[in-house]
Design an enzyme around this catalytic site. Structure first.
Site, PDB file in Angstrom:
ATOM      1  N   HIS A  10       8.634 -10.506  -7.600  1.00 12.62           N
ATOM      2  CA  HIS A  10       7.279 -10.891  -7.951  1.00 12.62           C
ATOM      3  C   HIS A  10       7.335 -12.116  -8.858  1.00 12.62           C
ATOM      4  O   HIS A  10       8.374 -12.389  -9.474  1.00 12.62           O
ATOM      5  CB  HIS A  10       6.568  -9.738  -8.662  1.00 12.62           C
ATOM      6  CG  HIS A  10       6.101  -8.671  -7.732  1.00 12.62           C
ATOM      7  ND1 HIS A  10       6.105  -7.335  -8.066  1.00 12.62           N
ATOM      8  CD2 HIS A  10       5.591  -8.731  -6.476  1.00 12.62           C
ATOM      9  CE1 HIS A  10       5.619  -6.630  -7.063  1.00 12.62           C
ATOM     10  NE2 HIS A  10       5.311  -7.452  -6.080  1.00 12.62           N
ATOM     11  N   GLY A  58       6.219 -13.570   0.628  1.00 15.73           N
ATOM     12  CA  GLY A  58       5.866 -12.156   0.755  1.00 15.73           C
ATOM     13  C   GLY A  58       4.451 -11.919   1.265  1.00 15.73           C
ATOM     14  O   GLY A  58       4.254 -11.237   2.270  1.00 15.73           O
ATOM     15  N   ASP A  63       7.699  -9.980   3.443  1.00 18.28           N
ATOM     16  CA  ASP A  63       8.075  -8.568   3.242  1.00 18.28           C
ATOM     17  C   ASP A  63       8.229  -7.871   4.590  1.00 18.28           C
ATOM     18  O   ASP A  63       9.157  -7.086   4.801  1.00 18.28           O
ATOM     19  CB  ASP A  63       7.010  -7.836   2.413  1.00 18.28           C
ATOM     20  CG  ASP A  63       6.863  -8.394   1.005  1.00 18.28           C
ATOM     21  OD1 ASP A  63       7.840  -8.937   0.470  1.00 18.28           O
ATOM     22  OD2 ASP A  63       5.758  -8.268   0.439  1.00 18.28           O
ATOM     23  N   ASP A  83       7.205  -6.544 -10.656  1.00 22.74           N
ATOM     24  CA  ASP A  83       6.512  -6.670 -11.930  1.00 22.74           C
ATOM     25  C   ASP A  83       5.503  -5.529 -12.009  1.00 22.74           C
ATOM     26  O   ASP A  83       4.426  -5.608 -11.416  1.00 22.74           O
ATOM     27  CB  ASP A  83       5.803  -8.021 -12.013  1.00 22.74           C
ATOM     28  CG  ASP A  83       5.087  -8.232 -13.329  1.00 22.74           C
ATOM     29  OD1 ASP A  83       5.089  -7.310 -14.176  1.00 22.74           O
ATOM     30  OD2 ASP A  83       4.521  -9.327 -13.515  1.00 22.74           O
ATOM     31  N   HIS A  90      -0.825  -8.003  -2.189  1.00 23.30           N
ATOM     32  CA  HIS A  90      -0.119  -7.543  -0.989  1.00 23.30           C
ATOM     33  C   HIS A  90       0.671  -6.259  -1.259  1.00 23.30           C
ATOM     34  O   HIS A  90       1.672  -5.988  -0.608  1.00 23.30           O
ATOM     35  CB  HIS A  90       0.777  -8.661  -0.432  1.00 23.30           C
ATOM     36  CG  HIS A  90       1.928  -9.023  -1.323  1.00 23.30           C
ATOM     37  ND1 HIS A  90       1.767  -9.639  -2.532  1.00 23.30           N
ATOM     38  CD2 HIS A  90       3.255  -8.854  -1.155  1.00 23.30           C
ATOM     39  CE1 HIS A  90       2.952  -9.829  -3.087  1.00 23.30           C
ATOM     40  NE2 HIS A  90       3.877  -9.355  -2.278  1.00 23.30           N
ATOM     41  N   ASP A  93       2.040  -4.179   1.580  1.00 24.27           N
ATOM     42  CA  ASP A  93       3.275  -4.703   2.177  1.00 24.27           C
ATOM     43  C   ASP A  93       4.489  -4.256   1.380  1.00 24.27           C
ATOM     44  O   ASP A  93       5.539  -3.929   1.942  1.00 24.27           O
ATOM     45  CB  ASP A  93       3.251  -6.234   2.241  1.00 24.27           C
ATOM     46  CG  ASP A  93       2.132  -6.780   3.092  1.00 24.27           C
ATOM     47  OD1 ASP A  93       1.737  -6.102   4.055  1.00 24.27           O
ATOM     48  OD2 ASP A  93       1.636  -7.886   2.797  1.00 24.27           O
ATOM     49  N   ARG A  99       9.065   1.945   1.861  1.00 25.39           N
ATOM     50  CA  ARG A  99       9.106   3.089   2.781  1.00 25.39           C
ATOM     51  C   ARG A  99      10.171   2.874   3.855  1.00 25.39           C
ATOM     52  O   ARG A  99      10.927   3.792   4.188  1.00 25.39           O
ATOM     53  CB  ARG A  99       7.723   3.295   3.408  1.00 25.39           C
ATOM     54  CG  ARG A  99       7.627   4.525   4.272  1.00 25.39           C
ATOM     55  CD  ARG A  99       6.202   4.827   4.748  1.00 25.39           C
ATOM     56  NE  ARG A  99       5.504   3.680   5.318  1.00 25.39           N
ATOM     57  CZ  ARG A  99       4.556   2.969   4.695  1.00 25.39           C
ATOM     58  NH1 ARG A  99       4.179   3.285   3.473  1.00 25.39           N
ATOM     59  NH2 ARG A  99       3.987   1.948   5.296  1.00 25.39           N
TER      60      ARG A  99
END
Length: 128
Positions: A10, A58, A63, A83, A90, A93, A99
């Protein structure tokens, strides 16, 4: 054996990521670890003189590009310096990427301390 490491950070953690990569770049290079990164994180790393393959930013799909490579078993480890205090439009994402790491049992570090332990474990594993 060639290994691919994905790095994402981030905005508030990009400097931490570049510092981390600089500290461990010699090991990663000698261990034949290829580094891919989301666009802006990759640009920061490249500006610091590091060799990384840049994907999309991202929020623009980077991502998802990394998640696709995870699902295809092309990426073996992810460092995602998050962060936790910032707002991230997002976030879905980010959750999807995490996951996919869990589904495919891919090591994921979300801060420098856990990333240090993962690389130390990898280094020890390579010595045996």
């Amino acid at each position: 054996m060639k290994m691919k490491l994905a790095v994402i950070a981030h905005d508030g953690k990009k400097a931490d990521m570049v510092a981390f990569l600089n500290r461990h770049y010699e090991f990663m290079h000698s261990a034949n670890i290829e580094i891919i990164a989301t666009g802006t994180t990759g640009k920061h790393a490249q500006d610091a003189g590091l060799k990384v393959e840049r994907l999309l930013s991202g929020p623009l799909g980077g991502d998802a590009q990394i998640a696709a490579q995870l699902a295809e078993h092309k990426v073996q480890m992810v460092l995602f310096f998050r962060d936790p205090l910032g707002k991230h439009p997002h976030e879905p994402d980010v959750q999807m990427l995490m996951r996919v790491c869990d589904v495919h049992n891919v090591p994921l570090a979300t801060n420098p301390a856990s990333a240090e332990l993962m690389l130390k474990g990898l280094e020890k594993q390579m010595q045996t």
